[in-house]
Design a protein around this motif. Sequence first.
Motif, mmCIF file in Angstrom:
data_model
loop_
_atom_site.group_PDB
_atom_site.id
_atom_site.type_symbol
_atom_site.label_atom_id
_atom_site.label_comp_id
_atom_site.label_asym_id
_atom_site.label_seq_id
_atom_site.Cartn_x
_atom_site.Cartn_y
_atom_site.Cartn_z
ATOM 1 N N UNK A 3 -1.176 -7.515 -2.345
ATOM 2 C CA UNK A 3 -2.260 -7.117 -1.448
ATOM 3 C C UNK A 3 -1.934 -5.724 -0.923
ATOM 4 N N UNK A 4 -2.894 -4.812 -1.082
ATOM 5 C CA UNK A 4 -2.766 -3.470 -0.534
ATOM 6 C C UNK A 4 -3.564 -3.388 0.745
ATOM 7 N N UNK A 5 -2.887 -3.220 1.866
ATOM 8 C CA UNK A 5 -3.530 -3.167 3.178
ATOM 9 C C UNK A 5 -3.715 -1.714 3.586
ATOM 10 N N UNK A 6 -4.957 -1.358 3.871
ATOM 11 C CA UNK A 6 -5.340 0.027 4.142
ATOM 12 C C UNK A 6 -6.014 0.091 5.510
ATOM 13 N N UNK A 7 -5.590 1.041 6.313
ATOM 14 C CA UNK A 7 -6.335 1.310 7.547
ATOM 15 C C UNK A 7 -7.455 2.283 7.199
ATOM 16 N N UNK A 8 -8.621 2.072 7.766
ATOM 17 C CA UNK A 8 -9.787 2.925 7.502
ATOM 18 C C UNK A 8 -9.485 4.399 7.763
ATOM 19 N N UNK A 9 -10.347 5.265 7.253
ATOM 20 C CA UNK A 9 -10.218 6.705 7.447
ATOM 21 C C UNK A 9 -10.569 7.143 8.861
ATOM 22 N N UNK A 10 -10.337 8.404 9.114
ATOM 23 C CA UNK A 10 -10.517 8.999 10.434
ATOM 24 C C UNK A 10 -11.980 8.967 10.887
ATOM 25 N N UNK A 11 -12.165 8.741 12.190
ATOM 26 C CA UNK A 11 -13.480 8.818 12.837
ATOM 27 C C UNK A 11 -13.392 9.861 13.948
ATOM 28 N N UNK A 49 -5.766 -2.885 -9.575
ATOM 29 C CA UNK A 49 -6.396 -3.641 -8.497
ATOM 30 C C UNK A 49 -7.639 -4.334 -9.033
ATOM 31 N N UNK A 50 -7.851 -5.578 -8.613
ATOM 32 C CA UNK A 50 -8.954 -6.390 -9.133
ATOM 33 C C UNK A 50 -10.221 -6.299 -8.291
ATOM 34 N N UNK A 51 -10.084 -6.237 -6.987
ATOM 35 C CA UNK A 51 -11.240 -6.056 -6.109
ATOM 36 C C UNK A 51 -10.781 -5.614 -4.730
ATOM 37 N N UNK A 52 -11.778 -5.317 -3.884
ATOM 38 C CA UNK A 52 -11.503 -4.802 -2.546
ATOM 39 C C UNK A 52 -12.414 -5.511 -1.546
ATOM 40 N N UNK A 139 -5.336 -7.384 -4.696
ATOM 41 C CA UNK A 139 -6.490 -7.170 -3.835
ATOM 42 C C UNK A 139 -6.211 -6.051 -2.837
ATOM 43 N N UNK A 140 -7.175 -5.166 -2.686
ATOM 44 C CA UNK A 140 -7.128 -4.151 -1.639
ATOM 45 C C UNK A 140 -7.915 -4.651 -0.438
ATOM 46 N N UNK A 169 -1.255 3.125 3.574
ATOM 47 C CA UNK A 169 -1.224 2.070 2.563
ATOM 48 C C UNK A 169 0.055 1.263 2.730
ATOM 49 N N UNK A 170 -0.113 -0.041 2.836
ATOM 50 C CA UNK A 170 1.001 -0.980 2.859
ATOM 51 C C UNK A 170 0.754 -1.965 1.720
ATOM 52 N N UNK A 171 1.763 -2.231 0.913
ATOM 53 C CA UNK A 171 1.611 -3.185 -0.195
ATOM 54 C C UNK A 171 2.576 -4.339 0.026
ATOM 55 N N UNK A 172 2.017 -5.540 0.009
ATOM 56 C CA UNK A 172 2.791 -6.767 0.138
ATOM 57 C C UNK A 172 2.669 -7.561 -1.156
ATOM 58 N N UNK A 173 3.744 -8.243 -1.521
ATOM 59 C CA UNK A 173 3.730 -9.078 -2.723
ATOM 60 C C UNK A 173 4.123 -10.499 -2.346
ATOM 61 N N UNK A 174 3.337 -11.468 -2.844
ATOM 62 C CA UNK A 174 3.647 -12.884 -2.597
ATOM 63 C C UNK A 174 4.646 -13.315 -3.659
ATOM 64 N N UNK A 175 5.831 -13.686 -3.185
ATOM 65 C CA UNK A 175 6.893 -14.076 -4.110
ATOM 66 C C UNK A 175 7.839 -15.011 -3.372
#
Length: 191
Positions: A3-11, A49-52, A139-140, A169-175
């Motif tokens: 899972x790629x965890x993304x914080x939204x862009x600047x506002x 990546x398969x979907x977001x 998944x993103x 971007x933070x990437x976590x892997x289930x293992x």
Amino acid sequence: MQIGLIRHGLTDWNALGRIQGQSDIPLNEEGRRQASLLAERLAAGPIQWDHIISSHLQRAHETASIIAERLNIPLLEPDERLKERGFGQIEGLTWEERETKWGTDWETLELGQEKVDVLGTRAMEFMEATRQQFPDNNILVVSHGGLMSQLFTLLMKEQHSRRIGNLSLTILEWEAERWNTILYNNIDHLN
């Protein structure tokens, strides 16, 4: 599964130091540029990546849309569990405005903020449901700084210590029955 965890862009509110919470503030031009830079990084690999999926708030959903289009992957329906923490009376205020209104200990006051344990519960429920629904996919996920900070505190304990940057971007892997950190709060694509 990754899972790629993304914080939204600047506002504009990010740029002014205003707490957004669940106020529906759009990306600004810099936020859109940041999303494009991350999309290029993700397109270059190495993970397919398969979907977001994103929260329904437009700053997260637009970030996800930009990335989905560049990667040519499906953008799933927004998930309510990914919305930002509700900040009650402090939404829209800067740090200085909060201190002027309530003093330097404003964080200890009951000002209508969503409880941290409630935020953590919905973040962890999202992670577990996603893991069960998509065990063989990468998944993103585009969400918000407050939610991700609480999620990282629960998953990474003392390893989580830095503020979550816009378009990080933070990437976590289930293992081995747990989430392992592959990449944490990285913004190399913005440099």
